[in-house]
Design an enzyme around this catalytic site. Structure first.
Site, PDB file in Angstrom:
ATOM      1  N   HIS A  10      -0.265  -2.447   0.380  1.00  0.00           N
ATOM      2  CA  HIS A  10       0.780  -1.421   0.250  1.00  0.00           C
ATOM      3  C   HIS A  10       0.698  -0.389   1.377  1.00  0.00           C
ATOM      4  O   HIS A  10      -0.381   0.044   1.767  1.00  0.00           O
ATOM      5  CB  HIS A  10       0.693  -0.727  -1.110  1.00  0.00           C
TER       6      HIS A  10
ATOM      7  N   ASP B 178       1.139   2.732   1.603  1.00  0.00           N
ATOM      8  CA  ASP B 178       0.404   3.989   1.414  1.00  0.00           C
ATOM      9  C   ASP B 178      -1.116   3.774   1.392  1.00  0.00           C
ATOM     10  O   ASP B 178      -1.870   4.702   1.113  1.00  0.00           O
ATOM     11  CB  ASP B 178       0.881   4.728   0.149  1.00  0.00           C
ATOM     12  N   HIS B 179      -1.567   2.557   1.695  1.00  0.00           N
ATOM     13  CA  HIS B 179      -3.009   2.290   1.832  1.00  0.00           C
ATOM     14  C   HIS B 179      -3.378   1.794   3.231  1.00  0.00           C
ATOM     15  O   HIS B 179      -4.551   1.728   3.562  1.00  0.00           O
ATOM     16  CB  HIS B 179      -3.464   1.272   0.770  1.00  0.00           C
TER      17      HIS B 179
ATOM     18  N   HIS C 238      -1.935  -5.725  -9.576  1.00  0.00           N
ATOM     19  CA  HIS C 238      -1.085  -4.706  -8.921  1.00  0.00           C
ATOM     20  C   HIS C 238      -0.414  -5.352  -7.700  1.00  0.00           C
ATOM     21  O   HIS C 238       0.800  -5.291  -7.544  1.00  0.00           O
ATOM     22  CB  HIS C 238      -1.965  -3.523  -8.521  1.00  0.00           C
TER      23      HIS C 238
ATOM     24  N   ASP D 206      -5.912   0.526  -6.312  1.00  0.00           N
ATOM     25  CA  ASP D 206      -4.889   0.768  -7.335  1.00  0.00           C
ATOM     26  C   ASP D 206      -5.047  -0.185  -8.522  1.00  0.00           C
ATOM     27  O   ASP D 206      -4.071  -0.461  -9.232  1.00  0.00           O
ATOM     28  CB  ASP D 206      -3.483   0.606  -6.737  1.00  0.00           C
TER      29      ASP D 206
ATOM     30  N   HIS E 191      -5.471   6.934  -6.223  1.00  0.00           N
ATOM     31  CA  HIS E 191      -4.515   8.019  -6.467  1.00  0.00           C
ATOM     32  C   HIS E 191      -5.050   9.039  -7.470  1.00  0.00           C
ATOM     33  O   HIS E 191      -5.840   8.698  -8.349  1.00  0.00           O
ATOM     34  CB  HIS E 191      -3.196   7.461  -7.033  1.00  0.00           C
TER      35      HIS E 191
HETATM   36 ZN   LIG Z   1      -0.604   0.021  -4.334  1.00  0.00          ZN
END
Ligand SMILES: [Zn+2]
Length: 268
Positions: A72, A74-75, A125, A144, A182
């Site tokens: 993802h 955002d990682h 996920h 996540d 997160h």
């Molecule tokens: Zn993720």
């Protein structure tokens, strides 16, 4: 926040891992780990380059590795810039990881300085999601997959697949420190209380989480034991939860799936 983890203080070779955790973007965690004995430093995921760059400079650490948990944006958004600047190696799952040098999979081990890192595949996920476990330091970086009082959305995998991944994490030692991708704990607590309104440990934890957030503090890391006591997604075998959901005789994976679906629709 700096955590210094040392589980063998009496030994000549004192396995010490410094862990520095900070918010990136809006609610992602940047995590830097530093093996004091070797001086080796790794970032766990790279949500964005700038805050990681700033923390490296602040601590006078040189980035040697990025350990990516899943693909993802955002990682991985900081991967290429940080690699260009530092020459670090990027380790991650097979699949679309920007700048990855080495793909790892279930059961693989590698050295982070003097410490052994073990790879646990935790799909659900995303299909490529992996967890990094450092047994000698008693730490796992779960991305996540697992959150404090929650778990990741099941986006690419299936409910039974995600439950199987969480079962793997449940088998880690109870005192394992868990670092997540997160800061979602406060919202997770509100949902958890709808599943287990009478769990005294959960009620107390939710109160502490509210206090810490009000003070501007983060709520991670957590531990496997704390999650076993309060995280509804890990408590699917408890009779009172099953009864409340009307799933007394369902499989653990089915109970997990029902709780996950309720969370997806929860607006608390
Ligand atoms: Zn993720």
């Amino acid at each position: 926040m700096i955590g210094r983890v040392s589980r063998n203080p009496g030994e000549a070779s004192d396995m010490a891992l410094m862990i520095h955790q900070f918010i990136c973007r809006s609610d992602n965690f940047g995590v830097l780990v530093h093996d004091e004995d070797s001086g080796v430093t790794a970032a766990i995921d790279a949500p964005e380059a700038e805050p990681i760059r700033r923390k490296l400079a602040e601590y006078h650490w040189k980035l040697d590795y990025i350990l990516t948990t899943h693909h993802h944006e955002d990682h991985v958004a900081g991967n290429l810039a940080l690699k260009e600047e530092s020459g670090c190696r990027i380790i991650g799952p097979a699949g679309e990881i920007p700048g990855r040098d080495e793909a790892v999979r279930e059961g693989d081990t590698f050295d982070l300085g003097t410490l052994e890192v073990r790879v646990i595949e935790t799909p659900g996920h995303t299909l490529d999601h992996i967890t990094y476990w450092v047994p000698a330091a008693g730490v796992a970086f779960v991305g996540d997959t697992l959150f404090a009082l929650g778990c990741g959305r099941v986006i690419e995998g299936t409910m039974p697949m995600m439950w199987h991944s969480l079962e793997k994490l449940l088998r880690l030692p109870d005192d394992t420190d868990i670092y997540c991708g997160h800061e979602y704990t406060q919202a997770n607590a509100r949902f958890a209380l709808t599943i287990e309104p009478d769990n005294a440990d959960l009620i107390e934890r939710a109160r502490i989480v509210d206090e810490r957030r009000a003070a501007g503090e983060v709520t991670l890391p957590t531990t496997i034991l704390m999650e076993k006591q309060t995280n509804p997604f890990l408590r699917v075998d408890h009779a009172d939860i099953r009864h409340r959901l009307g799933l007394d005789h369902a499989s653990n994976a089915e109970v997990f799936g029902e709780i996950r679906r309720r969370k997806d629709g929860f607006r608390g």
